[in-house]
Design an enzyme around this catalytic site. Structure first.
Site, short mmCIF file in Angstrom:
data_model
loop_
_atom_site.label_atom_id
_atom_site.label_comp_id
_atom_site.label_asym_id
_atom_site.label_seq_id
_atom_site.Cartn_x
_atom_site.Cartn_y
_atom_site.Cartn_z
N GLN A 78 0.67 -6.58 -2.13
CA GLN A 78 1.96 -6.78 -1.46
C GLN A 78 2.69 -5.44 -1.37
O GLN A 78 3.59 -5.16 -2.16
CB GLN A 78 2.78 -7.79 -2.27
CG GLN A 78 4.09 -8.16 -1.65
CD GLN A 78 3.95 -9.13 -0.51
OE1 GLN A 78 3.16 -10.05 -0.57
NE2 GLN A 78 4.71 -8.93 0.53
N PHE A 79 2.32 -4.61 -0.38
CA PHE A 79 2.92 -3.28 -0.29
C PHE A 79 4.42 -3.34 -0.03
O PHE A 79 5.15 -2.39 -0.33
CB PHE A 79 2.22 -2.42 0.77
CG PHE A 79 2.74 -2.61 2.17
CD1 PHE A 79 3.71 -1.77 2.69
CD2 PHE A 79 2.25 -3.64 2.96
CE1 PHE A 79 4.18 -1.94 3.98
CE2 PHE A 79 2.72 -3.82 4.24
CZ PHE A 79 3.70 -2.97 4.76
N THR A 80 4.94 -4.46 0.46
CA THR A 80 6.37 -4.54 0.74
C THR A 80 7.21 -4.57 -0.54
O THR A 80 8.44 -4.44 -0.46
CB THR A 80 6.71 -5.77 1.63
OG1 THR A 80 6.30 -6.95 0.95
CG2 THR A 80 6.04 -5.65 2.98
#
Length: 145
Positions: A78-80
């Site tokens: 989940q790079f966000t």
């Protein structure tokens, strides 16, 4: 590394209509490698997650770890979680690790969590994933290493 843990009754991740990972009672863990992270951060985070006492014991107190209660984990990249919302209306993600390093550390983290005795399933790094969960509690914990 950053992680968002959700205590779940069940969770699954689907890519292109196919369920590629799922868990029953346990944890949904959204994970993001940050710039400068290395194996040491993943090791520390995996050890902490495996021991974190956020499941109820017989008296209903949060006193059991995911290992203690026989649960499992669904680990999803989940790079966000690296979002910088301090300026403007569009989040910036420049503090996230580059994709190749992020993927390597994500997979490493999942392996280290499994090495801690937690059964692990994963999503697919970089894919458009659909995540379904039934949050139990709800209990949601933010962690950084």
């Amino acid at each position: 590394m950053r992680a968002l843990l959700q205590r779940v009754a069940h969770a699954s991740v689907t890519v292109e209509g196919e369920v590629i990972g799922q868990t029953g009672p346990g944890l949904l863990i959204l994970v993001c490698a940050m710039q400068g992270d290395a194996e040491a951060q993943a090791d520390q985070l995996a050890a902490k997650v495996a021991k974190l006492r956020i499941f109820p014991d017989a008296a209903g107190k949060m006193n059991l770890s995911v290992r203690d209660m026989g649960g499992a984990a669904l680990v999803v990249s989940q790079f966000t979680l690296a979002a910088d919302t301090s300026r403007g209306n569009r989040p910036g993600f420049s503090t996230a690790a580059p994709p190749e390093e992020g993927e390597r550390l994500y997979e490493y983290f999942a392996g280290q969590l499994a090495a801690q005795g937690v059964p692990v399933e994963t999503g697919r790094f970089g894919a458009d994933m659909k995540v379904e969960l039934l949050n139990d509690g709800p209990v949601t914990i933010w962690m950084e290493s």
